[in-house]
Design a protein around this motif. Structure first.
Motif, PDB file in Angstrom:
ATOM      1  N   ALA A 117      -2.279   7.355  -2.484  1.00 47.34           N
ATOM      2  CA  ALA A 117      -3.229   8.185  -1.746  1.00 47.34           C
ATOM      3  C   ALA A 117      -3.722   9.371  -2.558  1.00 47.34           C
ATOM      4  O   ALA A 117      -4.826   9.866  -2.332  1.00 47.34           O
ATOM      5  N   ASN A 118      -2.904   9.844  -3.496  1.00 47.54           N
ATOM      6  CA  ASN A 118      -3.298  11.032  -4.258  1.00 47.54           C
ATOM      7  C   ASN A 118      -2.563  11.048  -5.595  1.00 47.54           C
ATOM      8  O   ASN A 118      -1.759  10.153  -5.902  1.00 47.54           O
ATOM      9  N   GLU A 119      -2.817  12.065  -6.384  1.00 49.57           N
ATOM     10  CA  GLU A 119      -2.261  12.133  -7.734  1.00 49.57           C
ATOM     11  C   GLU A 119      -0.745  12.266  -7.722  1.00 49.57           C
ATOM     12  O   GLU A 119      -0.059  11.695  -8.583  1.00 49.57           O
ATOM     13  N   PHE A 120      -0.195  13.007  -6.770  1.00 52.60           N
ATOM     14  CA  PHE A 120       1.260  13.137  -6.730  1.00 52.60           C
ATOM     15  C   PHE A 120       1.915  11.778  -6.543  1.00 52.60           C
ATOM     16  O   PHE A 120       2.865  11.433  -7.258  1.00 52.60           O
ATOM     17  N   VAL A 121       1.455  10.996  -5.582  1.00 53.28           N
ATOM     18  CA  VAL A 121       2.051   9.684  -5.331  1.00 53.28           C
ATOM     19  C   VAL A 121       1.881   8.785  -6.552  1.00 53.28           C
ATOM     20  O   VAL A 121       2.815   8.081  -6.963  1.00 53.28           O
ATOM     21  N   ALA A 122       0.712   8.812  -7.151  1.00 58.53           N
ATOM     22  CA  ALA A 122       0.444   7.961  -8.314  1.00 58.53           C
ATOM     23  C   ALA A 122       1.411   8.245  -9.452  1.00 58.53           C
ATOM     24  O   ALA A 122       1.919   7.328 -10.105  1.00 58.53           O
ATOM     25  N   THR A 123       1.678   9.525  -9.724  1.00 53.25           N
ATOM     26  CA  THR A 123       2.523   9.881 -10.858  1.00 53.25           C
ATOM     27  C   THR A 123       4.008   9.870 -10.536  1.00 53.25           C
ATOM     28  O   THR A 123       4.835   9.700 -11.431  1.00 53.25           O
TER      29      THR A 123
ATOM     30  N   HIS B 274     -14.349   0.444  -8.600  1.00 53.96           N
ATOM     31  CA  HIS B 274     -14.663   0.101  -7.222  1.00 53.96           C
ATOM     32  C   HIS B 274     -14.181   1.235  -6.325  1.00 53.96           C
ATOM     33  O   HIS B 274     -13.052   1.705  -6.463  1.00 53.96           O
ATOM     34  N   ALA B 275     -15.029   1.688  -5.422  1.00 52.16           N
ATOM     35  CA  ALA B 275     -14.679   2.759  -4.494  1.00 52.16           C
ATOM     36  C   ALA B 275     -15.577   2.661  -3.273  1.00 52.16           C
ATOM     37  O   ALA B 275     -16.685   2.111  -3.338  1.00 52.16           O
TER      38      ALA B 275
ATOM     39  N   ALA C 100      -6.550   6.677 -11.244  1.00 54.60           N
ATOM     40  CA  ALA C 100      -5.183   6.265 -11.567  1.00 54.60           C
ATOM     41  C   ALA C 100      -5.202   4.818 -12.045  1.00 54.60           C
ATOM     42  O   ALA C 100      -5.822   3.957 -11.418  1.00 54.60           O
ATOM     43  N   ILE C 101      -4.496   4.566 -13.156  1.00 55.86           N
ATOM     44  CA  ILE C 101      -4.430   3.220 -13.731  1.00 55.86           C
ATOM     45  C   ILE C 101      -2.983   2.953 -14.150  1.00 55.86           C
ATOM     46  O   ILE C 101      -2.419   3.701 -14.969  1.00 55.86           O
TER      47      ILE C 101
ATOM     48  N   VAL D 203      -9.522   5.227  -7.499  1.00 56.21           N
ATOM     49  CA  VAL D 203     -10.079   6.575  -7.394  1.00 56.21           C
ATOM     50  C   VAL D 203      -9.304   7.317  -6.316  1.00 56.21           C
ATOM     51  O   VAL D 203      -9.292   6.916  -5.148  1.00 56.21           O
ATOM     52  N   LEU D 204      -8.636   8.393  -6.723  1.00 57.09           N
ATOM     53  CA  LEU D 204      -7.763   9.135  -5.819  1.00 57.09           C
ATOM     54  C   LEU D 204      -8.553  10.134  -4.997  1.00 57.09           C
ATOM     55  O   LEU D 204      -9.617  10.602  -5.406  1.00 57.09           O
ATOM     56  N   SER D 205      -7.998  10.476  -3.849  1.00 59.68           N
ATOM     57  CA  SER D 205      -8.655  11.444  -2.977  1.00 59.68           C
ATOM     58  C   SER D 205      -8.534  12.835  -3.559  1.00 59.68           C
ATOM     59  O   SER D 205      -7.577  13.161  -4.255  1.00 59.68           O
ATOM     60  N   GLY D 206      -9.522  13.691  -3.248  1.00 60.41           N
ATOM     61  CA  GLY D 206      -9.483  15.076  -3.700  1.00 60.41           C
ATOM     62  C   GLY D 206     -10.168  15.261  -5.031  1.00 60.41           C
ATOM     63  O   GLY D 206     -10.222  14.374  -5.874  1.00 60.41           O
TER      64      GLY D 206
END
Length: 379
Positions: free
Chosen positions: A232-238, A273-274, A286-287, A358-361
């Protein structure tokens, strides 16, 4: 088995708010994991459900029973919540035998000796300790003590099981066996279970659903694959595994649901894609490392429907079942994974559009790109 529902639960210690409007529903029979770094509030959430911590506001329900309703001054005592809990330290009493430890919750509930004996034997067989009932905790391995604590939590048939990092004291091999065994036991019993851990592999392997927390705030709730592939966001991705996080600007709408983004620092662009982006907006992409493919420089066009960046393979690390590639593309550092050894040098980096999330924010301005931000390599 009942659902467990938290509605806007908050808790502060002085000026520090450790839980901020935490809300979720763990469905009947679900193994629901609270995942996050140390100090994120996951254990405080579990202790609020158990009755060891009193929230400042919010409601906690278990099935049709209200355990906590701060506004209406309702707080059911811990002993009346009918919950089983396994602590990180196991809290197995050293002066009691295995059988006596497991029997203790039945004894305090006034269960007769004959029924206590029958239930203890049944539970020790369930956790595969039926021949160790006369031993004492100091005569057991860490994994066996953990199973004693679990048997003690289950012996009186609680309606909800709470597990607070029960494998943290086990070595890596034993942890892997223990979580597989516990997952099988959960399926066998069908007991609603809340599991707290900071170990991403553990959460992904065991959970029906995962709630990711950071600094007392719920970041995302979803199935393990959803959390990993669609953060959902950068924190979760990392936080969940490794992740390349890139910053970019939206420059073009190619077609419905497909956009072109110019990467900061690289002078290159990626098609992604978004659902809906606005030209000129900042974006975070995020990849996952395993989504990147490497080809000899200039051969990336042989891969259809993909983005191709030109870069340098700087370093290669052998990890047993895979290789880890450290890459540079202009001012961007990237990490990839694959099954083949490659010589350092110029490469084409192939990034399928579907691999770009593509992350939110909006993205904050940063002086340098990195494919391994703080937290990306935890676990």
């Amino acid at each position: 088995m009942p659902d467990i529902v938290l509605d806007r639960v908050s808790k502060s210690y002085g000026a520090t708010e450790v839980l901020k409007d935490v809300g979720f529903t763990a469905a009947s029979g679900e193994l629901f994991t609270l995942l996050g770094p140390s100090g994120c509030g996951k254990t405080t959430t579990l202790q609020s459900i158990a009755g060891f911590v009193a929230p400042d506001r919010g409601v906690i329900r278990c099935g049709s029973d209200v355990l906590v309703d701060v506004a209406h001054k309702v707080s059911l005592p811990t002993e009346r919540r009918d919950l089983g809990m396994v602590f990180q330290s196991y809290a197995v009493w050293p002066h009691m035998s295995v059988g006596e430890n497991v029997a203790f919750p039945l004894r305090v509930r006034g269960i007769c000796r004959a029924e206590r004996k029958s239930r203890v034997e049944e539970m020790l067989a369930l956790v595969e300790l039926d021949d160790l009932g006369e031993r004492y905790p100091h005569e057991l391995s860490g994994g066996q003590r953990q199973r004693v604590a679990l048997a003690r939590a289950l012996v009186y048939s609680p309606r909800l099981l709470l597990l607070d990092e029960p494998f943290s004291n086990l070595d890596a091999k034993l942890r892997e066996r223990a979580r597989s065994w516990l997952r099988q036991l959960h399926h066998q019993l069908g007991l609603t279970t809340l599991f707290v851990t900071h170990d991403q592999d553990e959460a992904l392997a065991m959970s029906d659903r995962i709630l990711v927390m950071d600094r007392g705030v719920v970041q995302q709730v979803g199935a393990p694959e959803e959390i990993y592939r669609r953060p959902a966001n950068e924190f979760v991705a990392t936080f969940i595994g490794q992740c390349n996080v890139l910053r970019a600007m939206v420059t073009e709408r190619i077609e419905k649901g497909r956009y072109r983004l110019k990467l900061d620092g690289a002078g290159s662009a990626l098609d992604v894609h978004a659902d809906a982006l606005t030209i000129g907006d900042r974006a975070v992409i995020a990849i996952r490392p395993e989504s990147l493919r490497l080809a000899p420089r200039g051969r990336g066009e042989l891969v259809p429907a993909a983005n191709v960046l030109e870069g340098e393979l700087r370093n290669l690390a052998f990890l047993g079942d895979r290789y880890r590639y450290e890459l540079t593309c202009g001012g961007i550092d990237l990490v990839a994974q694959g099954g083949q050894a490659m010589q350092p040098g110029s490469v084409s980096i192939v990034i399928p559009p579907d691999a770009c999330v593509v992350l939110s924010g909006a993205a904050p301005e940063q002086p340098r790109q990195s494919g391994t931000p703080v937290g990306a390599l935890v676990g």
